[in-house]
Design an enzyme around this catalytic site. Structure first.
Site, PDB file in Angstrom:
ATOM      1  N   CYS A   1       0.820  -1.217   0.000  1.00 48.39           N
ATOM      2  CA  CYS A   1       0.000   0.000   0.000  1.00 48.39           C
ATOM      3  C   CYS A   1       0.852   1.265   0.000  1.00 48.39           C
ATOM      4  O   CYS A   1       0.523   2.243  -0.679  1.00 48.39           O
ATOM      5  CB  CYS A   1      -0.966   0.000   1.181  1.00 48.39           C
ATOM      6  SG  CYS A   1      -0.178  -0.127   2.805  1.00 48.39           S
TER       7      CYS A   1
ATOM      8  N   HIS B   1      -1.709   0.306   7.511  1.00 44.95           N
ATOM      9  CA  HIS B   1      -2.268   0.645   6.200  1.00 44.95           C
ATOM     10  C   HIS B   1      -2.017   2.118   5.895  1.00 44.95           C
ATOM     11  O   HIS B   1      -1.749   2.923   6.797  1.00 44.95           O
ATOM     12  CB  HIS B   1      -3.771   0.363   6.174  1.00 44.95           C
ATOM     13  CG  HIS B   1      -4.369   0.347   4.796  1.00 44.95           C
ATOM     14  ND1 HIS B   1      -3.759  -0.236   3.710  1.00 44.95           N
ATOM     15  CD2 HIS B   1      -5.539   0.884   4.316  1.00 44.95           C
ATOM     16  CE1 HIS B   1      -4.511  -0.098   2.636  1.00 44.95           C
ATOM     17  NE2 HIS B   1      -5.591   0.588   2.988  1.00 44.95           N
TER      18      HIS B   1
ATOM     19  N   ASP C   1      -8.004   4.361  -1.880  1.00 48.27           N
ATOM     20  CA  ASP C   1      -7.462   3.229  -1.125  1.00 48.27           C
ATOM     21  C   ASP C   1      -6.835   2.234  -2.095  1.00 48.27           C
ATOM     22  O   ASP C   1      -7.509   1.780  -3.034  1.00 48.27           O
ATOM     23  CB  ASP C   1      -8.583   2.551  -0.330  1.00 48.27           C
ATOM     24  CG  ASP C   1      -8.064   1.546   0.691  1.00 48.27           C
ATOM     25  OD1 ASP C   1      -7.012   0.920   0.450  1.00 48.27           O
ATOM     26  OD2 ASP C   1      -8.724   1.376   1.737  1.00 48.27           O
TER      27      ASP C   1
END
Length: 420
Positions: free
Chosen positions: A201, A333, A354
C-alpha cells in the site's frame, strides 16, 4: 532426613542424644589408663576423653554440626532448583521473543522470503492451479512483468485515471447535503496486484502522489529522471538511494538498509525521505493522539481542510485545487487523501483513494450516477478514522539543493512535527 545413630544407623530425629545414651551408653566407656583413670571414646571421631560430661558435650557438637550440614544441603538444593527454574523461564522467554521477532519479520516482509517478483509468480501459479488463469495468460503476464522489472516502469495494469475529473463533474450538480468541496489536482488511482498484495500500500500511494506531481509542470525539474511511474521494485531502489544520500539513517537501519527484493512495508518516513531526495518540499505531520471524543481525530480533518482551502477561498461550491494529494498513514495501512467535503451541517468528510480498491470498483466512479452511491467507496467521516495515531505527508513546493542538504541533516534527528 532425620539424623541417624552412629552406632546402629537407626533414624533417631531430635532424640538422637537420648537414643545414644539409652541404647549405646555402654559403648561410650573405654578401658581405663594404667593409673586407673576411666577413658571415654567419641563414637564419631574416636577422640578419647577422661570425663563423660566432656564427651557428651563433644558428641553434642557433632550432632549440631550434622544438623547444620543438613541445613546447608537443603539450602544448596533450593538454590539449585531456583537456578534451574530461572534458566528454564529465561529459555522460554528467549524462545517467545525469537518467535515474535520472526513473526514480525514475516508480517513486515523482512524474512528474506522474496519480493514482488517471487510473490507475483507464486500467486499466478496458484491462479493457474485453481483454473482461474489460462497457461497462455500466465506466460504473457510473466513476460510483461519481467519487462516491467527490467525497465523499472510500472505496467499500468492497476491504474485508473480520470476519477478526480468525474468527481468534479458530479459535485457541480450535487445539491443535497454538500455545502462545499475541495478536490486535489488530478491523480491516478493504483491498486495492489498479485505481486504486492498484503504489503504494497505504501508504494501504491506513492505512485498516486507521483502521478499527480508528474501532471504539474511546477515539478518538472525535480522529476526529469522520473517522467513515468516507477514499478514497486524501482521505488524500493529509489528509497535505498535516498538512504545512501544520508536521509533517515535510523529508519534505514530498521530495514538493514535494504528494501529491494523484499516485501518490506514502508511508511511516512520512507515517503518523506524519497520525496525530499527528489527535491520535492514536503512535511510529515504526526497526529499522535486522538483530539476528539470516542478516539476521533477532528484536528486531522481541520488540518486537511486548511491545506486545501488556504489558497482557494473563493465562493465556488466545487474547488478543483492545484494541491497534490496527501499521503495518509496509520498502523498497518496507508491511503491517499484526494479531497474534503464540508457538509451543510458543517461536518467534514475526507475523500480517500485506497490501494485496496480494485480497478473495477474505481471504474464505477467514472460513471457516477446522480445519487452518489459510488462515493461511499471514498468517503470517510470523522467517526470512521479512529486509529490511535495518524501521520500525513503533504507536498508544498520545490527545494533548492541547499535546502535539500539541510533537510537531509535534519532527517537524521527529527522528521515529524507533532500536533498537540
Amino acid at each position: 532426613a532425620p539424623p541417624e545413630c552412629p552406632f546402629c544407623g537407626e533414624a533417631a530425629g531430635r532424640e538422637l542424644e537420648e537414643h545414644v545414651r539409652a541404647r549405646h551408653g555402654h559403648l561410650l566407656g573405654a578401658p581405663g589408663t594404667g593409673n586407673g583413670e576411666q577413658l571415654y571414646e567419641c563414637p564419631m571421631c574416636s577422640l578419647t576423653c577422661t570425663d563423660i560430661q566432656i564427651l557428651e558435650e563433644h558428641v553434642d557438637l557433632h550432632l549440631e554440626e550434622h544438623n547444620f550440614t543438613e541445613d546447608i544441603r537443603d539450602l544448596e538444593l533450593a538454590q539449585q532448583l531456583q537456578t534451574e527454574e530461572d534458566e528454564r523461564q529465561r529459555s522460554e522467554e528467549e524462545k517467545r521473543e525469537r518467535e515474535e521477532f520472526e513473526k514480525l519479520q514475516r508480517q513486515y516482509g523482512l524474512d528474506n522470503s522474496g519480493g514482488f517478483k517471487q510473490q507475483f509468480l507464486k500467486n499466478m501459479e496458484r491462479e493457474v492451479d485453481r483454473g482461474r488463469m489460462q497457461p497462455f495468460e500466465y506466460h504473457k503476464r510473466k513476460a510483461d512483468m519481467m519487462e516491467s522489472l527490467a525497465s523499472g516502469i510500472d505496467d499500468g495494469r492497476t491504474k485508473t485515471s480520470g476519477v478526480i475529473e468525474a468527481l468534479c463533474k458530479y459535485y457541480q450538480s450535487e445539491n443535497k447535503d454538500v455545502r462545499r468541496v475541495w478536490l486535489s489536482a488530478g491523480v491516478d488511482h493504483f491498486h495492489s496486484s498479485l505481486g504486492d498484495r498484503g504489503w504494497g500500500c505504501g508504494y501504491r500511494n506513492f505512485q498516486m502522489l507521483l502521478s499527480s506531481l508528474l501532471q504539474n509542470s511546477f515539478y518538472n525539474d525535480c522529476l526529469r529522471d522520473a517522467t513515468l511511474i516507477p514499478s514497486i521494485p524501482k521505488i524500493q531502489s529509489m528509497i535505498e538511494d535516498a538512504w545512501r544520500e544520508g536521509f533517515d539513517p535510523h529508519g534505514a537501519s530498521h530495514f538493514n538498509n535494504r528494501l529491494h527484493g523484499s516485501k518490506a512495508w514502508i511508511g511516512a518516513c520512507e515517503i518523506y525521505s524519497l520525496l525530499t531526495s527528489l527535491r520535492i518540499k514536503c512535511q510529515i505531520i504526526d497526529f499522535h493522539k486522538p483530539t476528539g471524543p470516542m478516539g476521533t481525530h477532528p484536528r486531522l480533518f481541520e488540518w486537511i481542510l486548511h491545506y486545501y482551502s488556504a489558497d482557494n477561498e473563493g465562493g465556488a461550491k466545487v474547488v478543483c485545487t492545484s494541491k497534490p494529494p496527501i499521503y495518509l498513514q496509520h498502523q498497518g495501512h496507508s491511503r491517499t487523501v484526494v479531497g474534503i467535503e464540508e457538509k451543510k451541517n458543517k461536518s467534514l468528510c475526507l475523500l480517500l483513494f485506497d490501494p485496496g480498491c480494485s480497478s473495477q470498483q474505481m471504474q464505477k466512479l467514472l460513471k457516477q450516477n446522480s445519487d452518489g452511491t459510488g462515493l461511499r467507496l471514498l468517503r470517510k467521516f470523522v467517526g470512521s478514522l479512529k486509529e490511535k495515531q495518524y501521520q500525513i505527508v503533504a507536498v508544498d513546493g520545490v527545494l533548492s539543493l541547499e535546502e535539500k542538504a539541510a533537510r537531509c541533516r535534519a532527517s537524521q534527528v527529527l522528521t515529524s512535527e507533532k500536533i498537540p
